[in-house]
Design an enzyme around this catalytic site. Structure first.
Site, short mmCIF file in Angstrom:
data_model
loop_
_atom_site.label_atom_id
_atom_site.label_comp_id
_atom_site.label_asym_id
_atom_site.label_seq_id
_atom_site.Cartn_x
_atom_site.Cartn_y
_atom_site.Cartn_z
N LYS A 150 -13.69 118.22 85.90
CA LYS A 150 -13.98 116.82 86.21
C LYS A 150 -15.50 116.56 86.14
CE LYS A 150 -10.08 114.77 86.61
NZ LYS A 150 -9.04 115.55 87.15
N LYS A 167 1.29 119.38 73.89
CA LYS A 167 1.61 118.77 75.19
C LYS A 167 1.53 117.25 75.16
CE LYS A 167 0.91 119.21 80.09
NZ LYS A 167 -0.08 118.57 80.92
N LYS A 224 -0.78 111.65 79.09
CA LYS A 224 -1.33 110.29 79.11
C LYS A 224 -2.64 110.19 78.36
CE LYS A 224 0.18 109.86 83.45
NZ LYS A 224 0.03 109.83 84.88
P1 AMP Z 1 0.55 114.13 84.93
O1 AMP Z 1 1.14 112.80 84.60
O2 AMP Z 1 -0.15 114.75 83.76
O3 AMP Z 1 -0.24 114.10 86.20
O4 AMP Z 1 1.78 115.10 85.19
C1 AMP Z 1 2.58 115.10 86.35
C2 AMP Z 1 3.59 116.24 86.22
O5 AMP Z 1 4.48 115.97 85.13
C3 AMP Z 1 2.97 117.61 85.90
O6 AMP Z 1 2.61 118.31 87.04
C4 AMP Z 1 4.10 118.32 85.15
O7 AMP Z 1 5.03 118.86 86.06
C5 AMP Z 1 4.78 117.17 84.42
N1 AMP Z 1 4.31 117.05 83.02
C6 AMP Z 1 3.35 116.23 82.53
N2 AMP Z 1 3.23 116.36 81.19
C7 AMP Z 1 4.13 117.29 80.82
C8 AMP Z 1 4.52 117.87 79.56
N3 AMP Z 1 3.98 117.48 78.41
N4 AMP Z 1 5.48 118.82 79.57
C9 AMP Z 1 6.08 119.19 80.72
N5 AMP Z 1 5.77 118.70 81.91
C10 AMP Z 1 4.82 117.74 81.98
#
Ligand code: AMP
Length: 329
Positions: A111, A194, A197
């Site tokens: 960060k 992956k 967002k």
């Molecule tokens: P985030 O929106 O990146 O904060 O992700 C929240 C949670 O969603 C993460 O801790 C993962 O468990 C899951 N997650 C996000 N992106 C992925 C992805 N591309 N593949 C699998 N799990 C994901």
């Protein structure tokens, strides 16, 4: 029954990665564990100090959780900032967290690189707030991705340290919970490994039918195999992984055979993926719209969630105050 807690920051819409990687498993877990879910709006201030419309973002994510099948009767959902007891525990944990160890946390260092103009104390003490969220509920298990592993290690360290400093056996060490031996990793539509967002390669749960189809039809591929049974390049392997998630193993195997004998047409494969994605997402999308337009229901769910969380939190704070030696309020 073992307790599970999990939070999500309200910084955008849920995408397929969140769904397959987390929320789908939460829906299952709510029947097997004593689960609570929360929307980490305080946490989001570390990166978004002037959130555009935090209340709306909270409602969006709440509607999406509910639409995926999280049932607040089984698993209360609360908004972090509704449960003020967490701040008191955060303060106590801050007092026993040391600058050196906080500065060494990888996500903090990342960060610092990403937002050099806003290296705030909240970023530094992010692991303390996360530990407060978890320890507050005496959670046994916390479902986390690999990126959160170090913060979980900190939560365990803070629990142990609290017990040692005050010579009690009070906090138990929360364990990371992995849904499967190999966590599902949902690839992005741009062929990268992956969906995320900030990568701009997402299929969102709220995307309309046309957008879903358009995004999948535009998913990155190559010119096609040039040899029989050839090893797949990464972008194609990623497309197959997505295909299996959306259309099932049988469909993925079918296209795999076509790939191996060099007759595959990615367009056909994507058409099926788009159709299956829309079958999966249509009812979720409908429910998102229904929930997000029912303010009264969302307010009720948030209020009930906050009450359930605050009841537990209050008990913990009372006990912690007594352990440290403050008077009862
Ligand atoms: P985030 O929106 O990146 O904060 O992700 C929240 C949670 O969603 C993460 O801790 C993962 O468990 C899951 N997650 C996000 N992106 C992925 C992805 N591309 N593949 C699998 N799990 C994901």
């Amino acid at each position: 029954m073992e307790r599970v807690i999990s939070g999500i920051r309200p910084t955008g819409n849920l995408h397929l990665g969140n769904y397959f990687g987390a929320v789908k498993s939460f829906v299952k877990m709510q029947d097997e564990y004593d689960c609570m879910f929360f929307i980490a709006d305080w946490h989001s201030l570390t990166t978004h100090p002037t959130p555009e419309n935090i209340r709306n973002s909270v409602k969006t994510i709440l509607s999406e959780y509910l639409a995926c099948g999280i049932d607040p009767q089984k698993a209360p959902i609360y908004v972090q900032s509704d449960v003020k007891q967490v701040l008191e525990l955060y303060l106590y944990l801050n007092m026993n967290a040391y600058l050196g160890e906080l500065e060494r946390v990888t996500s903090f260092k990342e960060k610092v690189r990403k937002q050099p103009d806003n290296v705030n104390a909240g970023l530094l003490t992010y692991p303390c707030l996360m530990a407060a969220d978890i320890l507050m509920h005496k959670a046994d298990k916390v479902p986390v991705g690999k990126d959160q592993e170090q913060n979980m290690e900190m939560a365990r360290l803070f629990a142990r340290r609290f017990n040692r400093i005050y010579q009690v056996e009070y906090f138990k060490e929360p364990q990371s919970f992995h849904f499967a031996d190999k966590a599902v990793k949902v690839p992005g539509l741009d062929g990268t490994g992956k969906m995320g967002k900030s990568e701009g390669n997402c299929l969102y749960l709220c995307d309309d039918e046309k957008t879903v189809t358009k995004k999948i039809m535009r998913a990155v591929t190559d010119q096609g195999p040039t040899q029989l049974n050839q090893e797949k390049p990464e972008v194609i392997q990623n497309l197959f992984t997505l295909c299996e998630l959306l259309s099932g193993k049988e469909a993925a195997d079918y296209y795999n055979d076509l790939y191996n004998n060099m007759t595959i047409r990615y367009g056909d494969m994507k058409k099926q993926m788009a159709a299956d994605a829309n079958t999966l997402l249509a009812p979720i999308r409908e429910r998102i719209l229904a929930y997000s337009s029912d303010d009264a229901l969302l307010d009720k769910i948030m209020r009930q969630g906050a009450e359930a969380a605050a009841a537990r939190a209050e008990k913990t704070i009372e006990e912690v105050r007594e352990i440290i030696g403050f008077r009862k309020v």
